[in-house]
Design an enzyme around this catalytic site. Structure first.
Site, mmCIF file in Angstrom:
data_model
loop_
_atom_site.group_PDB
_atom_site.id
_atom_site.type_symbol
_atom_site.label_atom_id
_atom_site.label_comp_id
_atom_site.label_asym_id
_atom_site.label_seq_id
_atom_site.Cartn_x
_atom_site.Cartn_y
_atom_site.Cartn_z
ATOM 1 N N ASP A 1 68.875 66.710 70.681
ATOM 2 C CA ASP A 1 69.074 67.968 71.394
ATOM 3 C C ASP A 1 68.189 67.962 72.616
ATOM 4 O OD1 ASP A 1 70.767 69.050 69.742
ATOM 5 O OD2 ASP A 1 69.459 70.535 68.837
ATOM 6 N N ASP B 1 68.887 71.832 65.489
ATOM 7 C CA ASP B 1 68.120 72.988 65.038
ATOM 8 C C ASP B 1 69.034 74.130 64.623
ATOM 9 O OD1 ASP B 1 69.097 73.510 67.497
ATOM 10 O OD2 ASP B 1 67.181 73.922 68.457
ATOM 11 N N ASP C 1 74.639 72.772 63.813
ATOM 12 C CA ASP C 1 74.358 71.324 63.797
ATOM 13 C C ASP C 1 74.501 70.733 62.404
ATOM 14 O OD1 ASP C 1 73.788 71.147 66.501
ATOM 15 O OD2 ASP C 1 71.698 71.706 66.210
#
Length: 1122
Positions: free
Chosen positions: A473, A794, A798
């Site tokens: 990310d 997070d 996801d």
């Protein structure tokens, strides 16, 4: 489900009677009332609440709590609630006791054989045949009687039994400490989970176990509900109840339609407040758990029936081990076409424990089976040869007759042969292997805690060493996640820094302050710094914190605005989610009209704007042409500076024209743009270096983000993910999907294979894109090796990608519970550099196992050949059973401790990752194993056949049964151990390095063990006497033994000089004494399927191998017992 729960009330008959006085402890509800209330759903539940309590606030009054202020934070009241309504804790299954583990260790086949042999040998030694005939029966110990040694026949049997006990205790102790560590980890994960409650009108984060009935809890997007409750107030709240009901559709919750919230379910959208009504064993999850008898007795039934509830109960209870989502999917009706294939796959996955076998364990399984088979063959041959030799010599050559009174003597010979055979087997089987794996993993996991890696699945740690790709990310992992507004576009002006409040039109300023303060979660705040001179603390959503910080920078305050319009006065809230990419809030104006505030990704929101405020605060038309203009002049330049652009807008509705609030597209449209702000999220200073390390280590880093492509590209360049002049791709989610799907809209692997190798940045990506990319890379077969993919995440969305990846990293600080649940490792500091540490530890585990294998196999090969040839030529193994056990077990166990605890070094990051299919024993290791085996065998055979001449001592060959130990054989045993000790130092390096002492003092365990083993060896030789078949040696003899041992180090250097590339001839010419060990090793290179090995295992019933499986079961099912 309801009737299931009803039946479970019988579980607490006693508790019920004692607790329910007239009104439980002065509260207006009894435990049973609340339990039956929580079994209802939807309209039934509302009706029940209205009948019994009037409304939710009536329920709160009965529970003596306030819907807005929460409980008074006083300890005695909280304690009283715990006594009456129970604690929020589901008792785990009892761990295995030490004795159970001892019993398990005793099940080992080779050990059982040894025990039997030892007992037979003991029994026979106490039976003394009539003395006179002993001559008739052949050469039993002549002259032994004089020394009073004949009675000592029992010692060998006893010594074997003793060493077996040692092994069992060591194994059991290891299992026990492993289990203990595992539970410690478990409880640490449980303690990490906190939940927000309101007490005394203040927000507190309390550990989940501290929740009590009557608490007012804040629920928000991404939470995993820790207790049952009734919703007091909610904004657009949607819950995924699949872990309880198996229905995958998100259930909409609202205070006036369906207010029941259940533990173990996930909040997928929105936010709200609930009053806790049931905790621990009385919550829905707890009830299911109790029905399942918390594990143990009903394990079998549970596996068949309770699959789905299993998922539910574990998810809330252990918080750690299995994918509740995946388990629940077993019951799930397949919905969309696209979701269909994914769920199907998840379903398959759900039936096996997560990532069934790690790469390393697969390879070890196969290797161990092959070695086991070879050992079995060797020991059988040894026994047959010994028996035949004895029979032929005694009855054919000497022509004796089998006399009845001689039977015990002969049987004793046979038992001795049998024991030798078993000893060969014991030495051949590397039972130190599972131990080395366990120790290495456990040690790494413990140390990784310090490096901010909380490992939830042991094998993830080792898989990480093989990682070839990391999909990361952007926000919070590569950047600091401390966001600030640095540029803005207000009233037709682009400000490159924060404007002075006086420069802005008061009307615009006022609208902006209201739009930001009201249209953000009220839980998001900016608090004064904890220390003088520190930065203010940001609490809640970081993007919202940036906007609130912007309000403060404009010398205004958001708190008074929020006090004026408290959260329950908000008319309607459309919360942020990954599809909308915007958030809107509606308030009622004093004149009866409505005003909607909206904020979101600028390119999305600007499309919905038809007006914009000019510098006088008046409306001005905003046409598509103006919009393109603005994108070029304002938004793209901001994005190219790596800023995230957010548009803030509003819309007024008159009192007469109230819209249909459920038609979101109608409502959030025709907006007026107030401002566009650019938010900076600086790159973490240590990230570029970490990414450089990854690239050097042969790992490709890709950035997958929801941000727009220009921002993403700018950040990627700052991090060093993309280098100028390289051939790379940066794609948006839409373009990515266009490239990988065919005309029918299906994903094609070959199209994906064209995209992913060059892809470095995937921007504006949806969670499905992330999952598609990860799956595509893992399933791809192009390139010289299969990819092993790590993913960070997070958000709740996801989850699928984290689950699909070989290793999923969840963020410990910013991560939602759902993400943590799906992950393998939790990064407690959310930092990308910690991932690099994980790679280092992972490679270190792999190397530790290789070091141990190299050492172990040398010992095995040499000991087996010595025992075998010795037995064939001299009818007696030069290394006695007890000595072999000492060499084997103590060396195995200690060596695995010593070699498995080597700390990692930076140099591990200089080599390319091993793929999924690299053989366990590399050519270099092979060279080392064979080289050292040749040296050791040469020395031992020299000593065996001409040693007595060299040292001028009596020969120990052909000694009769029960004769006293000879110096000759003691020297052989001692030399053998010395060589192993020095070879252990050689084994510290497996890549052919020269300096084997490098960093040796950095590992105190290694030094302690080598010195300790040496000390014990001195004791055994000098004082071991009959049990160890040793006779004390002189100083000179000791020095010779040591000298030969040190020779190992010199020889190690000689081997290192031989280039590995010339090893091919060595492979073909593996004929000499090294023949049989070649077979072991060559097989290790053969790549047949692992499951084949597993089948063989069952067929061959080689149970010693249960050790490895035991680790696995503990890894996979640890959650169950957890």
């Amino acid at each position: 489900m309801g009737d299931m729960a009803n039946s479970s009330i019988e579980f607490h008959p006693k508790a019920q009677q004692q607790r329910e006085g007239p009104h439980a402890g002065g509260f207006g509800c009894t435990l049973a009332e609340l339990r039956s209330l929580m079994e209802l759903r939807g309209a039934e539940a509302l009706q029940k609440i209205q009948e019994a309590y009037g409304d939710v606030s009536g329920l709160c009054r009965r529970l003596k709590t306030s819907p807005t202020e929460g409980l008074a934070d006083n300890a005695s009241d909280l304690e009283k609630r715990r006594q009456i309504y129970g604690q929020n804790f589901i008792p785990p299954k009892q761990p295995k006791t030490f004795l159970q583990l001892v019993w398990e260790a005793l099940q080992d086949v080779t050990l059982i054989i040894l025990e039997v042999a030892a007992i037979v040998s003991l029994g026979l030694s106490f039976y003394a045949p009539p003395g006179e005939e002993s001559e008739v029966c052949g050469n039993v110990s002549a002259g032994a009687e004089d020394e009073g040694e004949a009675e000592a026949g029992w010692i060998e049997g006893a010594a074997i039994l003793l060493s077996v006990i040692c092994v069992v205790l060591v194994t059991a102790f290891n299992d026990w400490s492993k289990e203990k560590q595992f539970r410690g980890l478990q409880s640490r994960i449980e303690q990490e989970q906190k939940f927000t409650v309101i007490r005394n009108g203040q927000l507190f984060q309390v550990p989940v176990a501290a929740l009590v009935v009557g608490d007012i809890a804040q629920v928000k997007y991404g939470d995993l509900l820790p207790a049952d409750g009734v919703l007091i107030q909610g904004n657009d709240l949607k819950i995924d109840e699949s872990s309880l009901t198996g229905e995958s559709d998100h259930v909409r919750k609202s205070a006036d339609k369906d207010p029941m919230l259940l533990s173990g379910t996930h909040v997928m959208e929105g936010s709200g407040r609930m009053v806790v009504t049931a905790v621990g064993v009385n919550s829905q999850t707890g009830i299911i758990f109790t029905l399942l008898g918390a594990g143990g007795e009903e394990e079998e039934k549970k596996d068949k029936k309770g699959k789905q509830q299993d998922g539910a109960m574990e998810s809330s209870q252990t918080k750690a081990k299995k994918q509740d989502g995946a388990v629940a999917m077993e019951m799930q009706p397949l919905k969309s076409a696209e979701g269909g294939e994914m769920e199907d796959r998840e379903k398959k996955k759900a039936s096996v424990p997560k990532k069934e076998k790690s790469v390393l364990q697969g390879k070890l399984t196969k290797l161990a089976v092959q070695i086991g088979k070879a050992g079995l063959v060797m020991s059988a041959i040894t026994v047959i040869i010994l028996v035949l030799y004895f029979v032929i010599e005694t009855f054919v050559i000497d022509g004796r007759v089998w006399l009845a009174e001689c039977t015990p003597v002969y049987v004793q010979y046979f038992v001795k042969f049998f024991i030798i055979g078993v000893t060969v087997l014991v030495v051949a089987v590397p039972e130190g292997l599972p131990l080395a794996v366990t120790i290495s993993l456990a040690y790494s996991v413990k140390k990784m805690m310090k490096d901010n890696n909380l490992v939830r699945h042991l094998d993830a740690c080792e898989t990480m060493g093989n990682a070839t790709a990391i999909c990361s990310d952007k926000t919070g992992t590569l950047t600091t996640n401390r966001m600030t507004v640095v540029q803005s576009y207000l009233g037709d002006t682009h400000y490159k820094e924060i404007p002075a409040p006086s420069a802005l039109n008061p009307k615009i300023l006022d609208l902006l302050v209201h739009a930001i303060s009201i249209n953000s979660a009220y839980t998001t705040k900016i608090l004064p710094p904890e220390k003088e001179g520190a930065l203010p603390r940001q609490v809640g959503n970081k993007t919202e914190c940036a906007l609130l910080g912007f309000v403060l920078d404009l010398k205004r305050d958001f708190q008074p605005v929020r006090e004026q319009i408290p959260e329950d006065k908000l008319y309607k809230v459309y919360t942020f989610n990954s599809v909308r990419k915007s958030m809107s809030t509606v308030i009622r104006m004093p004149d009866g009209g409505f005003r909607l505030f909206s904020k979101g990704a600028s390119e999305i929101l600007l499309k919905k704007c038809t007006n914009i405020l000019n510098n006088n605060g008046e409306l001005r038309g905003f046409r598509p042409r103006d919009r393109d203009d603005m994108v070029k002049k304002i938004i793209e330049p901001m994005a190219c500076d790596g800023l995230r652009t957010i548009c803030i807008a509003y819309r007024d509705f008159s009192a007469t024209q109230e819209p249909d609030w459920d038609n979101e597209n109608e409502v959030v449209g025709d907006l007026t743009c107030i401002a566009v702000v650019g938010i900076e999220d600086p790159v973490r200073p240590e990230v570029p270096e970490a990414i450089r390390k990854c690239q050097r280590a042969g790992i490709t880093v890709r950035m997958v983000t929801g941000d727009n492509i220009n921002t993403a590209r700018a950040i990627a360049a700052k991090c060093g993910i993309i280098q100028p002049g390289e051939d790379f791709l940066c794609l948006e989610g839409k373009e990515f999907n266009r490239r990988i799907r065919n005309e029918k809209g299906e994903i094609e692997q070959e199209r994906l294979d064209k995209v992913w190798p060059k892809l470095r940045v995937l921007a504006r990506s949806s969670p499905t894109d992330k999952h598609t990319l990860v799956k595509g890379i893992i399933d791809s077969t192009t390139g010289e090796q299969r990819q092993v993919v790590a993913v960070t995440g997070d958000g709740t969305n996801d989850g699928p990608a984290l689950k699909k990846a070989d290793v999923g990293f969840a963020m410990g600080i910013a991560g939602t519970d759902v993400a943590k649940e799906a992950s393998d490792i939790i990064l407690t500091d959310d930092n990308f550099t910690s991932i690099v540490k994980a790679v280092m530890w992972g490679r270190n585990v792999y190397d530790s196992i290789s070091k141990f294998l190299q050492f172990q196999l040398t010992v095995n090969v040499v000991a087996v050949i010595v025992a075998f040839t010795g037995a064939c030529i001299t009818q007696d193994s030069p290394l006695k059973a007890v000595q072999m056990l000492w060499v084997n077990l103590i060396m195995d166990t200690f060596a695995s401790l010593a070699l498995a605890t080597e700390p990692p070094t930076e140099s591990l990051l200089l080599r390319k990752p091993y793929g999924r299919d690299k053989p366990l024993i590399s050519r270099t290791m092979m060279k080392n194993i064979l080289g050292h085996a040749v040296y050791q065998l040469t020395i031992i055979f020299t000593l065996l056949f001409v040693g007595e001449l060299f040292f001028d001592i009596d020969s120990g060959r052909n000694a009769p049964l029960h004769s006293p130990p000879s110096e000759h054989y003691t020297i052989i045993f001692n030399t053998f151990v010395m060589m192993q000790l020095f070879n252990e130092v050689n084994a510290r390096k497996v890549h052919g390095e020269r300096n084997v002492f490098h960093g040796i003092f950095g590992n105190p365990i290694f030094c302690t063990i080598v010195l300790g083993t040496f000390a014990i060896q001195i004791v055994i030789v000098q004082f071991g006497g009959k049990p160890f078949s040793c006779s004390p040696l002189s100083t000179e003899q000791w020095l010779w033994c040591l000298f030969v041992g040190v020779g190992e180090l010199v020889w190690g250097q000689v081997i290192a000089t031989i280039p590995t590339s010339q090893l091919k001839c060595l492979k073909e010419a593996g004929h000499g004494p090294g023949k049989d060990e070649m077979t072991d090793e060559e097989l290790a290179e053969g790549e047949e399927e692992i499951d084949h090995a597993e089948r063989e295992l069952r067929r061959g019933q080689i149970l010693w191998f249960r050790g490895l499986n035991r680790i696995q079961t503990q890894v996979c099912w640890g959650g169950k017992n957890g």
